[in-house]
Design a protein around this motif. Structure first.
Motif, short mmCIF file in Angstrom:
data_model
loop_
_atom_site.label_atom_id
_atom_site.label_comp_id
_atom_site.label_asym_id
_atom_site.label_seq_id
_atom_site.Cartn_x
_atom_site.Cartn_y
_atom_site.Cartn_z
N UNK A 46 70.20 24.69 41.11
CA UNK A 46 69.36 25.85 40.80
C UNK A 46 68.17 25.44 39.94
N UNK A 47 68.41 24.54 38.99
CA UNK A 47 67.32 24.09 38.12
C UNK A 47 66.31 23.27 38.91
N UNK A 48 66.81 22.36 39.75
CA UNK A 48 65.91 21.50 40.54
C UNK A 48 65.00 22.35 41.43
N UNK A 49 65.54 23.43 41.99
CA UNK A 49 64.77 24.27 42.91
C UNK A 49 63.90 25.30 42.20
N UNK A 50 63.83 25.23 40.87
CA UNK A 50 62.99 26.16 40.12
C UNK A 50 61.52 25.80 40.31
N UNK A 51 60.64 26.78 40.08
CA UNK A 51 59.20 26.57 40.24
C UNK A 51 58.51 26.17 38.95
N UNK A 52 59.09 26.57 37.81
CA UNK A 52 58.46 26.28 36.54
C UNK A 52 59.50 26.31 35.43
N UNK A 53 59.06 26.04 34.21
CA UNK A 53 60.00 25.96 33.08
C UNK A 53 60.70 27.28 32.83
N UNK A 75 65.66 30.66 32.78
CA UNK A 75 66.34 31.86 33.30
C UNK A 75 67.57 31.49 34.13
N UNK A 76 67.48 30.38 34.88
CA UNK A 76 68.62 29.93 35.68
C UNK A 76 69.78 29.52 34.78
N UNK A 88 60.50 16.96 33.35
CA UNK A 88 59.48 17.11 34.39
C UNK A 88 58.74 18.43 34.28
N UNK A 89 59.47 19.51 34.06
CA UNK A 89 58.85 20.83 33.97
C UNK A 89 58.02 20.99 32.70
N UNK A 90 58.49 20.42 31.59
CA UNK A 90 57.75 20.52 30.33
C UNK A 90 56.43 19.76 30.43
N UNK A 91 56.47 18.55 30.99
CA UNK A 91 55.25 17.76 31.14
C UNK A 91 54.28 18.44 32.10
N UNK A 92 54.82 19.04 33.16
CA UNK A 92 53.98 19.77 34.12
C UNK A 92 53.31 20.96 33.43
N UNK A 93 54.05 21.65 32.57
CA UNK A 93 53.50 22.80 31.84
C UNK A 93 52.37 22.35 30.92
N UNK A 111 52.98 38.35 44.55
CA UNK A 111 53.82 37.23 44.11
C UNK A 111 53.08 35.90 43.95
N UNK A 112 51.80 35.97 43.64
CA UNK A 112 51.06 34.74 43.31
C UNK A 112 51.31 34.45 41.83
N UNK A 113 51.69 33.21 41.48
CA UNK A 113 52.00 32.89 40.08
C UNK A 113 50.85 33.24 39.14
N UNK A 114 51.20 33.77 37.98
CA UNK A 114 50.17 34.23 37.04
C UNK A 114 49.29 33.10 36.54
N UNK A 115 49.87 31.89 36.36
CA UNK A 115 49.04 30.79 35.87
C UNK A 115 47.96 30.41 36.89
#
Length: 312
Positions: free
Chosen positions: A63-70, A75-76, A144-149, A192-196
């Motif tokens: 579930x975490x791997x398939x997440x889109x962002x941090x 939430x997962x 990975x998600x933190x660095x991407x953020x 459903x377009x991401x806010x960022x």
């Protein structure tokens, strides 16, 4: 190193001095010193006390791997483990467990300390040991998600600075521009377009106007030649932004095609117009050009026209 009762397990060659975590399991006090043992040792500990729960990690990694962002990752974790909350604090780097709250620092071998994940809920020592037993995998994914953020935040700051430079160049009405940005974001979120993505696109869709000669903006009426020059701004914007590493393709296409229409009447004569580009285009038509919404039939997706009617 950790110890309990008369047994000491030293995974680092020498005993530590500072207790960083103290857990009570089945009437035994476990003290973990200096740095955390590796997951294999913690897995042994969980099995030794017969508290390892296979269901604890079941599905959570996928579930975490398939997440889109941090935020999706946090939430997962909250949902999978039925926690009150899971938060991220980029300024805290200490491990701690108290008052049903567990602070778990994220450390990257390449980037160093990345902050702390904070888990809140009905936690106990068994939960902490099970979490630590799979913490290497969780840390790797979170890193990975933190660095991407952080890259996204840097990108946003850079593009915002470029947007401000453009505002000064073409003397934009700031109140009108803010209204346009808000409507792009509000309409985009409904699809459903991401806010960022929306925050960036709403600020820099006209970035290419930096490359347009100043005299074009000083004219009250534009000649055919002036319009041809002005229409080049979409290509200039695309060229500028395409040189920025990691900028989303969705934003690049929105910058290039935001004046295109489904009937092919835009400057580039493109009919297959991406959704985000259409969102920017229809907002500009209604808010900036004062075009009646009904006059846009056939030029934009019907769902966007209906969205503008409801929220325009």
């Amino acid at each position: 190193m950790f110890e309990f009762k008369n047994l000491v397990i030293d995974n680092f060659g020498k005993a530590g001095k500072k207790v960083i975590l103290k857990l009570d399991i089945k009437n035994h006090t476990i003290e973990i010193y200096d740095v955390l043992p590796d997951s294999e040792t913690l897995y042994f500990l969980a099995n030794f006390f017969e508290i390892f729960d296979p269901k604890f990690s079941e599905n959570i990694i996928s579930k975490i791997i398939n997440s889109n962002n941090l935020n999706d990752v946090l939430n997962a974790m909250k949902k999978a483990w039925d926690l009150d909350d899971v938060l991220y604090d980029e300024n805290n780097f200490e491990i701690e467990f108290s008052n049903n709250t567990f602070y778990f620092p994220i450390y990257s071998k390449t980037a160093g300390s990345l902050g702390t994940v904070i888990l809140k809920g009905n936690l106990n020592s068994e939960f902490i040991i099970n979490f630590l037993a799979i913490s290497d995998a969780i840390t790797s994914i979170l890193e990975g998600f933190i660095l991407k953020m952080r890259v996204s935040e840097l990108l946003y700051s850079t593009l915002e600075a470029l947007s401000k430079a453009l505002t000064k160049k073409i003397n934009v009405d700031e109140k009108l521009q803010k209204e346009i940005e808000n409507k792009i974001i509000n309409l985009g979120e409904k699809f459903n377009i991401p806010k960022d993505i929306l925050k960036i696109a709403s600020k820099i869709y006209d970035l290419g106007k930096i490359g347009i000669p100043d005299y074009v903006f000083s004219k009250k009426e534009l000649s055919k030649e002036d319009l041809e020059i002005l229409n080049k701004h979409v290509e200039y914007g695309y060229e500028i932004l395409s040189k920025i590493e990691d900028i989303p393709d969705q934003i690049l296409k929105a910058v290039l095609y935001h004046h295109e229409k489904k009937d092919g009447s835009g400057p580039l004569k493109v009919k297959d117009v991406p959704l985000l580009a259409q969102i920017i285009g229809i907002v500009l038509e209604v808010v900036e050009n004062k075009t009646p919404i009904d006059a846009l039939q056939g030029k934009y997706d019907e769902k966007l026209i209906e969205g503008m009617k409801k929220n325009g």
